[in-house]
Motif scaffolding. Structure first.
Motif, mmCIF file in Angstrom:
data_model
loop_
_atom_site.group_PDB
_atom_site.id
_atom_site.type_symbol
_atom_site.label_atom_id
_atom_site.label_comp_id
_atom_site.label_asym_id
_atom_site.label_seq_id
_atom_site.Cartn_x
_atom_site.Cartn_y
_atom_site.Cartn_z
ATOM 1 N N LEU A 254 0.042 35.354 11.852
ATOM 2 C CA LEU A 254 1.364 35.605 11.284
ATOM 3 C C LEU A 254 1.846 34.402 10.481
ATOM 4 C CD1 LEU A 254 3.500 37.837 11.291
ATOM 5 C CD2 LEU A 254 4.579 36.705 13.245
ATOM 6 N N ASP A 255 1.537 33.220 10.957
ATOM 7 C CA ASP A 255 1.901 32.004 10.216
ATOM 8 C C ASP A 255 1.200 31.966 8.860
ATOM 9 O OD1 ASP A 255 3.068 29.223 10.116
ATOM 10 O OD2 ASP A 255 0.945 28.712 10.004
ATOM 11 N N ARG A 256 -0.048 32.388 8.815
ATOM 12 C CA ARG A 256 -0.774 32.404 7.538
ATOM 13 C C ARG A 256 -0.196 33.452 6.591
ATOM 14 N NH1 ARG A 256 -7.276 31.394 8.538
ATOM 15 N NH2 ARG A 256 -7.071 29.565 9.899
ATOM 16 N N VAL A 257 0.213 34.587 7.128
ATOM 17 C CA VAL A 257 0.817 35.620 6.283
ATOM 18 C C VAL A 257 2.117 35.106 5.683
ATOM 19 C CG1 VAL A 257 1.774 37.952 6.224
ATOM 20 C CG2 VAL A 257 -0.248 37.478 7.596
ATOM 21 N N GLU A 258 2.916 34.428 6.482
ATOM 22 C CA GLU A 258 4.167 33.866 5.983
ATOM 23 C C GLU A 258 3.906 32.833 4.888
ATOM 24 O OE1 GLU A 258 5.839 32.389 9.560
ATOM 25 O OE2 GLU A 258 6.743 34.309 10.157
ATOM 26 N N LYS A 259 2.887 32.012 5.072
ATOM 27 C CA LYS A 259 2.536 31.016 4.043
ATOM 28 C C LYS A 259 2.027 31.700 2.780
ATOM 29 C CE LYS A 259 1.510 27.229 7.238
ATOM 30 N NZ LYS A 259 0.453 26.352 7.816
ATOM 31 N N PHE A 260 1.275 32.799 2.957
ATOM 32 C CA PHE A 260 0.792 33.566 1.796
ATOM 33 C C PHE A 260 1.964 34.111 0.991
ATOM 34 C CE2 PHE A 260 -0.017 37.868 0.197
ATOM 35 C CZ PHE A 260 -1.034 37.638 -0.718
ATOM 36 N N ALA A 261 2.946 34.697 1.679
ATOM 37 C CA ALA A 261 4.126 35.243 0.997
ATOM 38 C C ALA A 261 4.908 34.145 0.292
ATOM 39 C CB ALA A 261 5.011 35.976 1.998
ATOM 40 N N SER A 262 5.007 32.995 0.927
ATOM 41 C CA SER A 262 5.737 31.880 0.318
ATOM 42 C C SER A 262 4.989 31.323 -0.888
ATOM 43 C CB SER A 262 5.947 30.775 1.357
ATOM 44 O OG SER A 262 6.569 29.653 0.798
ATOM 45 N N LEU A 263 3.659 31.231 -0.784
ATOM 46 C CA LEU A 263 2.846 30.676 -1.861
ATOM 47 C C LEU A 263 2.962 31.515 -3.134
ATOM 48 C CD1 LEU A 263 0.694 28.566 -2.738
ATOM 49 C CD2 LEU A 263 -1.036 30.178 -1.902
ATOM 50 N N PHE A 264 2.987 32.855 -2.974
ATOM 51 C CA PHE A 264 3.074 33.748 -4.130
ATOM 52 C C PHE A 264 4.508 34.179 -4.429
ATOM 53 C CE2 PHE A 264 -1.348 34.043 -2.895
ATOM 54 C CZ PHE A 264 -2.014 34.078 -4.113
ATOM 55 N N GLN A 265 5.457 33.544 -3.732
ATOM 56 C CA GLN A 265 6.891 33.761 -3.981
ATOM 57 C C GLN A 265 7.258 35.251 -3.947
ATOM 58 O OE1 GLN A 265 7.700 31.714 -7.679
ATOM 59 N NE2 GLN A 265 7.652 29.700 -6.703
ATOM 60 N N LEU A 266 6.805 35.918 -2.918
ATOM 61 C CA LEU A 266 7.080 37.343 -2.765
ATOM 62 C C LEU A 266 8.476 37.552 -2.200
ATOM 63 C CD1 LEU A 266 3.674 38.538 -1.239
ATOM 64 C CD2 LEU A 266 4.346 38.406 -3.649
ATOM 65 N N GLN A 267 9.146 38.595 -2.663
ATOM 66 C CA GLN A 267 10.460 38.954 -2.131
ATOM 67 C C GLN A 267 10.246 39.818 -0.884
ATOM 68 O OE1 GLN A 267 13.333 37.669 -3.491
ATOM 69 N NE2 GLN A 267 11.834 36.504 -4.695
ATOM 70 N N VAL A 268 10.175 39.171 0.256
ATOM 71 C CA VAL A 268 9.743 39.825 1.495
ATOM 72 C C VAL A 268 10.862 40.664 2.099
ATOM 73 C CG1 VAL A 268 8.883 39.443 3.830
ATOM 74 C CG2 VAL A 268 8.115 37.967 1.951
ATOM 75 N N SER A 301 -11.508 32.170 11.789
ATOM 76 C CA SER A 301 -12.608 31.213 11.973
ATOM 77 C C SER A 301 -12.905 30.448 10.687
ATOM 78 C CB SER A 301 -13.876 31.940 12.434
ATOM 79 O OG SER A 301 -14.348 32.828 11.435
ATOM 80 N N GLU A 302 -12.298 30.895 9.581
ATOM 81 C CA GLU A 302 -12.519 30.243 8.293
ATOM 82 C C GLU A 302 -11.325 29.366 7.924
ATOM 83 O OE1 GLU A 302 -13.173 33.392 5.547
ATOM 84 O OE2 GLU A 302 -15.186 33.883 6.320
ATOM 85 N N ARG A 303 -11.561 28.439 7.028
ATOM 86 C CA ARG A 303 -10.506 27.533 6.562
ATOM 87 C C ARG A 303 -9.436 28.335 5.810
ATOM 88 N NH1 ARG A 303 -9.839 24.616 1.799
ATOM 89 N NH2 ARG A 303 -8.638 22.681 2.012
ATOM 90 N N ALA A 304 -8.194 27.996 6.051
ATOM 91 C CA ALA A 304 -7.079 28.737 5.468
ATOM 92 C C ALA A 304 -6.798 28.264 4.040
ATOM 93 C CB ALA A 304 -5.826 28.568 6.339
ATOM 94 N N ASP A 305 -7.549 28.827 3.067
ATOM 95 C CA ASP A 305 -7.325 28.511 1.660
ATOM 96 C C ASP A 305 -6.626 29.721 1.035
ATOM 97 O OD1 ASP A 305 -7.280 27.545 -0.852
ATOM 98 O OD2 ASP A 305 -9.453 27.607 -1.195
ATOM 99 N N LEU A 306 -5.323 29.807 1.231
ATOM 100 C CA LEU A 306 -4.580 30.996 0.836
ATOM 101 C C LEU A 306 -4.464 31.148 -0.669
ATOM 102 C CD1 LEU A 306 -1.730 30.843 3.509
ATOM 103 C CD2 LEU A 306 -3.773 32.261 3.522
#
Length: 393
Positions: A254-268, A301-306
């Motif tokens: 869930l933390d990675r999903v939140e970072k993904f949304a923030s990185l692409f500036q999505l209107q969540v 298991s993989e590096r988080a390169d969002l």
């Protein structure tokens, strides 16, 4: 959670917590066996709501009825009392030494509660407050069919049976290992077919682990030194640890999903991390926006390169008169009520307008397969609904 796993969980709880015995033995029915049967039946009972499908052709029952009253914390005491009364009557008729009515009520309550809990940890949603409230809480911790979780529940019960006595021990152990090995290969084939393949290294490791658990304790009769209750309690402890690991993995995803949304500036509007088979490493990240749903498959298991991770976008169709006509249908309103990540599609087939509604929660595991759980409405040029049904392709 699937019904079989619910039953296995109920049997394990009966044995590990309430000193129940095996369901099938050469002994006459006794109190300890009735305890196991009671908790197991309680754990299965909530899924009896699917029997209504036999007498109804309502396509919406899977959304409006399943996981409602029989899965309700509000109704649970009533069902526990009724089932206990029925069991006491049946035991008296068969002249069995059954637990008291109060004890049976408590055992059924534990079984039903285990079912409700194990449905809550999936992503489908369970109406635990019905009929007072029709919300569908979902904790998104475990995929609806999780073979690892099922194995943790069943394995210790099998080992308790294998090591119940010295006579015939080696034959039981060898036969059990062969059956479990074949079952594991079957599960691997199923996982590959649905798009959740298990690597060859993992398959070999599973077979080796089964050999270690089933065959090694035969050496010197070590497995016989472990009590029946200890085997089952170990299984219960292992499932609790697995759930704790799932909770931790879910928070990480869930933390990675939140970072993904923030990185692409999505209107969540909403987001979630949903479990995917075959392991706790795999998750489906979903972000709901005003114009569609973004999906990103995560491997913890993989590096988080969002920034470079592959993602998918399900855009909502531009509103039109045909979509408006479809959305006025009671069935479509039910589908939209159920959906957490709804997507609307539109296209033309000759003179017909085709409107499709689906929940991105149930997108196919395989990218080359069509999405599942889609409701399709066909409308003619005058706005008349020609057909409305669950899509089969």
């Amino acid at each position: 959670m699937d019904t079989i796993t619910h039953g296995i969980a109920g049997a394990l709880i009966g044995k590990a917590v309430f000193r129940g015995e095996d369901l099938f033995t050469s002994k006459p029915m006794n109190r300890a066996r009735i305890i196991t049967w009671t908790v197991m039946f309680g754990a299965i009972f909530p899924d009896s709501d699917i029997l209504r499908d036999w007498f109804s052709h309502n396509q919406m029952l899977i959304l409006t009825w399943h996981r409602s009253f029989t899965h309700s914390l509000v109704c649970m005491p009533i069902f526990a009392l009724l089932l206990a009364a029925l069991t006491r009557w049946f035991a008296r008729w068969r002249k069995w030494d059954a637990p008291s009515f109060a004890a049976l009520t408590g055992l059924y309550a534990v079984g039903i509660l285990s079912h409700i809990f194990l449905d809550l940890v999936t992503s489908f949603g369970t109406m635990i407050w019905s009929p007072l409230q029709w919300s569908r809480p979902a904790w998104d911790l475990i995929f609806i069919i999780d073979f690892t979780f099922s194995a943790l529940l069943l394995g210790p019960q099998i080992l308790a049976w294998v090591y119940r006595q010295a006579e015939g021990l080696k034959n039981r152990a060898i036969i059990t290992w062969c059956v479990l090995a074949l079952a594991s290969l079957g599960v691997a084939a199923i996982a590959k077919n649905v798009g959740a393949p298990i690597s060859e290294q993992t398959a070999v490791a599973i077979l080796a682990l089964l050999a270690a658990l089933v065959l090694l304790p035969t050496l010197g009769g070590r497995g016989l030194r472990v009590s029946y209750a200890a085997w089952n309690r170990t299984g219960l402890a292992a499932t609790i640890i697995y759930l704790a690991a799932a909770f931790y993995a879910h928070r990480t995803a869930l933390d990675r999903v939140e970072k993904f949304a923030s990185l692409f500036q999505l209107q969540v509007e909403s987001l979630g991390a949903l479990p995917l088979p075959p392991s706790l490493w795999h998750w489906d990240g979903l972000v709901n926006t005003s114009h569609g749903v973004y999906e990103v498959r995560l491997d913890l298991s993989e590096r988080a390169d969002l920034a470079s991770i592959e993602h998918r976008y399900y855009p909502d169709a531009i509103p039109n008169q045909y979509i408006d006509a479809a959305k006025r249908l009671p069935e479509v309103q039910t589908v939209l009520w159920f959906s957490r990540f709804p997507v609307t599609r539109f296209h033309k087939e000759g003179n017909l307008a085709v409107v499709e509604f689906f929940d991105a929660r149930f997108s196919s595991l395989r990218r080359d397969h069509p999405t599942s759980f889609m409701y399709r409405v066909k409308v003619d040029e005058s706005g008349q609904v020609i057909s409305k049904e669950w899509a089969r392709d």
